[in-house]
Design an enzyme around this catalytic site. Structure first.
Site, PDB file in Angstrom:
ATOM      1  N   GLU A   7       0.820  -1.222   0.000  1.00  0.00           N
ATOM      2  CA  GLU A   7       0.000   0.000   0.000  1.00  0.00           C
ATOM      3  C   GLU A   7       0.852   1.271   0.000  1.00  0.00           C
ATOM      4  O   GLU A   7       0.464   2.272  -0.575  1.00  0.00           O
ATOM      5  CB  GLU A   7      -0.945   0.008   1.203  1.00  0.00           C
ATOM      6  CG  GLU A   7      -1.955   1.123   1.148  1.00  0.00           C
ATOM      7  CD  GLU A   7      -3.200   0.832   1.968  1.00  0.00           C
ATOM      8  OE1 GLU A   7      -3.732   1.789   2.545  1.00  0.00           O
ATOM      9  OE2 GLU A   7      -3.655  -0.315   2.032  1.00  0.00           O
ATOM     10  N   ASP A 105      -3.351  -3.128   2.860  1.00  0.00           N
ATOM     11  CA  ASP A 105      -4.025  -3.356   4.144  1.00  0.00           C
ATOM     12  C   ASP A 105      -5.341  -4.084   3.909  1.00  0.00           C
ATOM     13  O   ASP A 105      -6.031  -3.835   2.915  1.00  0.00           O
ATOM     14  CB  ASP A 105      -4.291  -2.013   4.842  1.00  0.00           C
ATOM     15  CG  ASP A 105      -3.004  -1.281   5.201  1.00  0.00           C
ATOM     16  OD1 ASP A 105      -1.964  -1.940   5.275  1.00  0.00           O
ATOM     17  OD2 ASP A 105      -3.065  -0.055   5.403  1.00  0.00           O
ATOM     18  N   TYR A 311      -2.764  -3.586  13.039  1.00  0.00           N
ATOM     19  CA  TYR A 311      -3.515  -2.641  12.205  1.00  0.00           C
ATOM     20  C   TYR A 311      -4.440  -1.793  13.079  1.00  0.00           C
ATOM     21  O   TYR A 311      -5.249  -2.328  13.845  1.00  0.00           O
ATOM     22  CB  TYR A 311      -4.330  -3.415  11.168  1.00  0.00           C
ATOM     23  CG  TYR A 311      -4.884  -2.548  10.071  1.00  0.00           C
ATOM     24  CD1 TYR A 311      -4.051  -1.736   9.315  1.00  0.00           C
ATOM     25  CD2 TYR A 311      -6.246  -2.544   9.781  1.00  0.00           C
ATOM     26  CE1 TYR A 311      -4.548  -0.940   8.305  1.00  0.00           C
ATOM     27  CE2 TYR A 311      -6.756  -1.747   8.769  1.00  0.00           C
ATOM     28  CZ  TYR A 311      -5.898  -0.945   8.037  1.00  0.00           C
ATOM     29  OH  TYR A 311      -6.401  -0.157   7.038  1.00  0.00           O
TER      30      TYR A 311
END
Length: 931
Positions: A7, A105, A311
């Protein structure tokens, strides 16, 4: 080749290092974009979204009669690259790839970013195999596990993100255009409206209305003070709040000794350890550390990318069974948390705490790697420590409290006192962010009689509801289904950046209220959370494959058309309501000259405060340019001038509060007024009394007007005007000096341009000419190094020389030729021989003589004799005819004024040698040939 697409660049680098193991990773930049290669694998990072959704061509003109704001609802959309270098590199690498892995992600946004990368790859390599790596932390174990268990892209999850993009675009663009056009706001002053933003703003506005409309109710609280063994004890009347004053007075009068202990109840209270962090509870906890929602998420994102935490965008508050909690504790060992980890292992609760929300996409936020304060820096460490300690708290036992409640009778009036003592700190030992306040009562037994030391009847008033803090607003947004865990803090950031709200806790600005009120009055659907919540629920159904992308987009279009039916019917009213309310946003108070409103005006990058009575009244107050920040009005008012204070706001910088603009205007111009020799305090006060504050205003007045204003003779007024003109010229030269220094010398920490200029002025260097003649030591004293001083002095001298030549009348075209030939100063033209000047510049000698005459006359110096082109050419041939003399020697002889045989014959060889560098003996030879 196996192409892996992450990402961001930072995660690409980390993933490559993990997968490479002991192999060396080759980092290469192609077109400014980094790639990380090892074995047959290449990892490249995106920059989040590298393409964006936009309307198809033809919709850019806001004032188009064909493509009105409503037409944006049904307008076609296209995807356009926003990061062309990254897109080009992805497609170049994809052409060579035989396998592509998407490693963005794993959430709605990340899956959409992955789908965008998927489409870029497919466009150039339709047959290549593409798979997906899913992980919740960028740690060796997680990344290796993800690449050992590759799966496919979740197109339903990506579709939900795609629908949100399209819906937000059509709602935001169409409504923003409509409201901005109705209120006649354009450029940087557009009025933004959004599907999530507007109901969130409405909640802040509604809370402000509640506060303004709140009517406080008076009530009374009754308490007494007693003591046991010299330890004071406060007891409160069990009636709590008295709303009847007479009843409160009666209870106060009836409170008399004896004070008898009627009952003592002891017990224990369990203080449960906190649940794991999801995004919202993390933001709330971080706010108590002084971090804004956006800043907390930015820091958490950075920690995640570097492998320190999991995360940070998650709705989960339950650790999954697959999460190895012991391994996390092992990972954290060897640092400042060792003692706490050892304690947790020894006293660990059987099952970790759990919250009410459970999901399967990501675990709760938890630490994934060890770190030190030195490695992370203050702010990142603050967030990391919070997450580590929260994790430890979820594994720790509950805290326990001993409680006691004593009831008393004071001649029939009932009172009670409560106490608490911490028996076992439990989780509080490792999580110090929630203060444990003990209230210790002395040992009291039923039947005891205690003295009454005082009785206190306190009058109080009910308080209005509190404004929303950023963290509390995020909680309320979650409760109302507004936005997502990933976007709520961004929505609040947009409201702040668009100046719809300000402060913390948040309060609406005038423009924020104006937009909300207009929408509330004519299309309340936009400001109510139901519509947004419905769409969010339907997007969730897309993820679950229970609704289609097209179905939800069509539904959204229908909702928005119904909104426009209401808006378009009241367009004129909406515009008038907003304009009427937002005019106040820029009004700072009454004009001291005529009484009309003074308003902040923005024109390009300039801004000032002007009178609405213009052109009859020309009073104005200057402000710094908008490059320093956009001027906004504050609520605070100057007691002396009655004007609202002003602040400059610039994104990414601290606000600059100017305060009262007139006080600031007066203060900033006093030094300039003092430059006028005749300016004394009494005269300055008389000028201010007539609202004359600057030397430019004085310089622009007629003597008769200035005479009448400050009570001086017309002759004295004329003198003041001349002094003001002189001061203006000095100020102009100083301003020019400041700009010149800024252009040449780069800013550095501790060495601002203002500081440099101030030091130069203190040393008597007030303009560029003075700078050109300055001693390098003066520049060093001003904080400029040797190289910078040399560059600055050369530039100043060059500019002064150029100006002097221009002033003398040398044309610009010829001036460039002189400069190109190394002829830079007026002295060069006065003292260098005309033949030399002509040959070095290519300018005809007659023209050179004309320029030399101009410069010499300008400087009051004698002009040398004229030499024609014919004479110069004939002399050149004469010189070239002498044995040993070539073209190069002729040019050197020109420098000594020798341009023909006659001038050579009369020359002094010693002197010519010193000027030209030609050996004296050789010059004697040349002259000998002539004789």
């Amino acid at each position: 080749m196996h192409l892996i697409i992450a990402e961001k660049n930072i995660s690409a680098n980390r993933i490559a290092q993990i997968l490479a193991g002991n192999e060396k990773v080759r980092a290469v930049k192609e077109g400014g974009v980094s790639t990380y290669s090892f074995d047959t694998k290449t990892v490249v990072g995106l920059k989040g979204h590298v393409v964006e959704v936009d309307f198809e061509p033809g919709y850019t003109n806001w004032r188009s009669k064909v493509h009105t704001p409503r037409t944006l609802i049904d307008a076609g959309t296209v995807k356009k690259p926003t990061e062309k270098k990254i897109v080009n590199l992805i497609q170049k690498l994809a052409k060579k790839a035989d396998l592509v892995t998407i490693a963005t992600d794993y959430d709605t946004e990340g899956e959409l970013i992955g789908k965008e990368a998927y489409e870029l790859v497919r466009a150039v390599n339709p047959a290549v195999r593409i798979n997906r790596a899913r992980f919740s932390a960028i740690t060796p174990a997680e990344i290796r596990s993800a690449f050992d268990n590759l799966t496919d892209l979740d197109f339903a999850l990506a579709a939900a993100g795609e629908v949100r993009q399209m819906v937000d675009l059509m709602w935001g663009a169409s409504l923003t255009r409509f409201i901005s056009l109705a209120a006649r706001r354009g450029g940087r002053n557009i009025l933004s409206v959004g599907r999530v933003q507007s109901p969130t703003l409405a909640m802040i506005v509604n809370r402000e209305r509640e506060i303004e409309n709140f009517v406080p109710q008076t009530y009374w609280m009754l308490s007494l003070m007693t003591e046991k063994e010299e330890q004071p004890v406060e007891a409160r009347h069990t009636a709590g709040r008295f709303t009847d004053h007479e009843a409160a007075l009666a209870a106060e009068a009836g409170t008399k000794e004896p004070l008898v202990v009627t009952d003592v109840k002891e017990g224990q209270k369990n203080d449960r350890a906190p649940a794991p962090f999801d995004t919202t509870t993390f933001i709330v906890a971080a706010s108590r550390l002084g971090l804004s929602a956006a800043n907390a998420m930015r820091l958490a994102e950075d920690l995640y990318m570097n492998g320190y935490i999991s995360y940070p965008r998650t709705d989960n508050t339950v650790y999954p069974k697959s999460l190895d909690l012991n391994a996390i504790l092992d990972t954290l060992r060897g640092g400042v948390f060792d003692a706490d980890i050892a304690w947790v292992r020894q006293h660990r609760r059987p099952v970790p705490t759990r919250g009410k929300k459970e999901s399967t996409d990501h675990p709760p936020i938890h630490p994934t790697g060890a770190a030190t304060r030195e490695a992370l820096g203050q702010d990142r460490w603050k967030v990391y420590e919070l997450i580590v300690r929260r994790f430890l708290a979820t594994l720790s036992p509950d805290a326990t409290w001993a409680t006691v409640r004593c009831t008393f009778d004071a001649s029939g009036e009932p009172y009670a006192a409560t106490g608490s003592r911490l028996l076992s700190a439990g989780w509080r030992r490792v999580y110090p962010y929630s203060e444990a306040k003990e209230k210790i009562l002395p040992v009291i037994t039923a039947g005891e009689r205690l003295p009454i030391r005082s009785v206190n009847l306190e009058e109080k008033q009910t308080q209005p509801p509190a404004r929303y803090s950023q963290s509390r607003l995020i909680q309320v947004m979650e409760e109302h289904g507004l936005g997502t865990k990933s976007t709520r803090h961004e929505v609040i950031g947009k409201l702040i950046s668009r100046r719809y709200v300000e402060g913390n806790p948040l309060r609406p600005t005038l423009v924020g209220r104006a937009v909300t009120d207009a929408l509330d009055n004519h299309a309340a659907t936009i400001t109510e959370p139901e519509m947004t919540r419905t769409l969010e629920e339907h997007m969730q159904l897309i993820k679950q494959r229970e609704r289609s992308r097209e179905d939800v987009v069509t539904e959204s279009r229908g909702m928005l058309h119904r909104v426009f039916d209401k808006l378009e019917a009241h367009e004129e009213e909406i515009g008038e309501e907003i304009m009427e309310q937002t005019a106040e946003e820029h009004t700072v108070g009454p004009c001291p000259v005529c009484g009309h409103d003074l308003r902040i005006r923005h024109i390009g990058i300039s801004q000032f405060i002007g009178c609405t009575g213009y052109p009859e009244c020309r009073f104005n107050i200057s402000l710094p340019g908008s490059t320093w920040g956009r001027a906004i009005r504050l609520d605070e008012t100057c007691e002396e001038h009655g004007l609202s204070h002003v602040r400059l706001i610039r994104k990414g910088s601290r606000p600059w509060t100017i305060g009262c603009p007139l006080c600031s205007h007066i203060e900033s111009n006093i030094e300039a007024l003092r430059m006028m020799p005749s300016m004394i305090d009494d005269l300055m006060q008389r000028l201010h009394a007539h609202h004359i504050y600057t030397v430019s205003e004085i310089a622009g007045m007629q003597p008769v007007d200035l005479s009448g204003a400050v009570g001086v003779s017309i002759g004295e007024a004329g003198q003041l005007i001349r002094e003001a003109e002189d001061a203006l010229e000095v100020l102009r030269r100083r301003s020019e000096l400041r700009k010149f220094v800024r252009k040449i010398i780069p800013p550095r920490r501790g060495r601002s341009h203002a500081k440099i200029t101030r030091s130069l002025l203190e040393q008597g260097i007030g303009d560029i000419r003075a700078l050109s003649q300055a001693n390098p030591a003066a520049l060093k004293k001003a904080g400029i190094g040797d190289a910078g001083a040399t560059e600055l002095l050369e530039a100043a001298r060059g500019l002064c020389n150029e100006r002097a030549l221009r002033e003398a009348g040398v044309p610009a075209v010829s001036l460039k030729k002189y400069q190109a030939g190394g002829v830079a100063s007026p002295d060069d033209l006065c003292y260098l021989p005309i033949p030399y000047l002509s040959i070095k510049t290519g300018i005809n000698p007659e023209t050179v003589h004309k320029h030399v005459d101009l410069v010499c006359s300008h400087l009051g110096r004698p002009t040398p004799a004229k030499i024609t082109k014919a004479v110069l050419e004939r002399g050149r041939k004469e010189l070239l005819a002498i044995p040993g003399i070539g073209e190069a020697t002729v040019q050197r002889l020109y420098l000594a004024g020798i341009y023909d045989a006659a001038t050579l014959r009369e020359a002094d060889p010693e002197k010519v040698s010193s000027i030209t560098g030609i050996a004296e003996a050789r010059l004697h030879d040349y002259i000998g040939h002539l004789k």
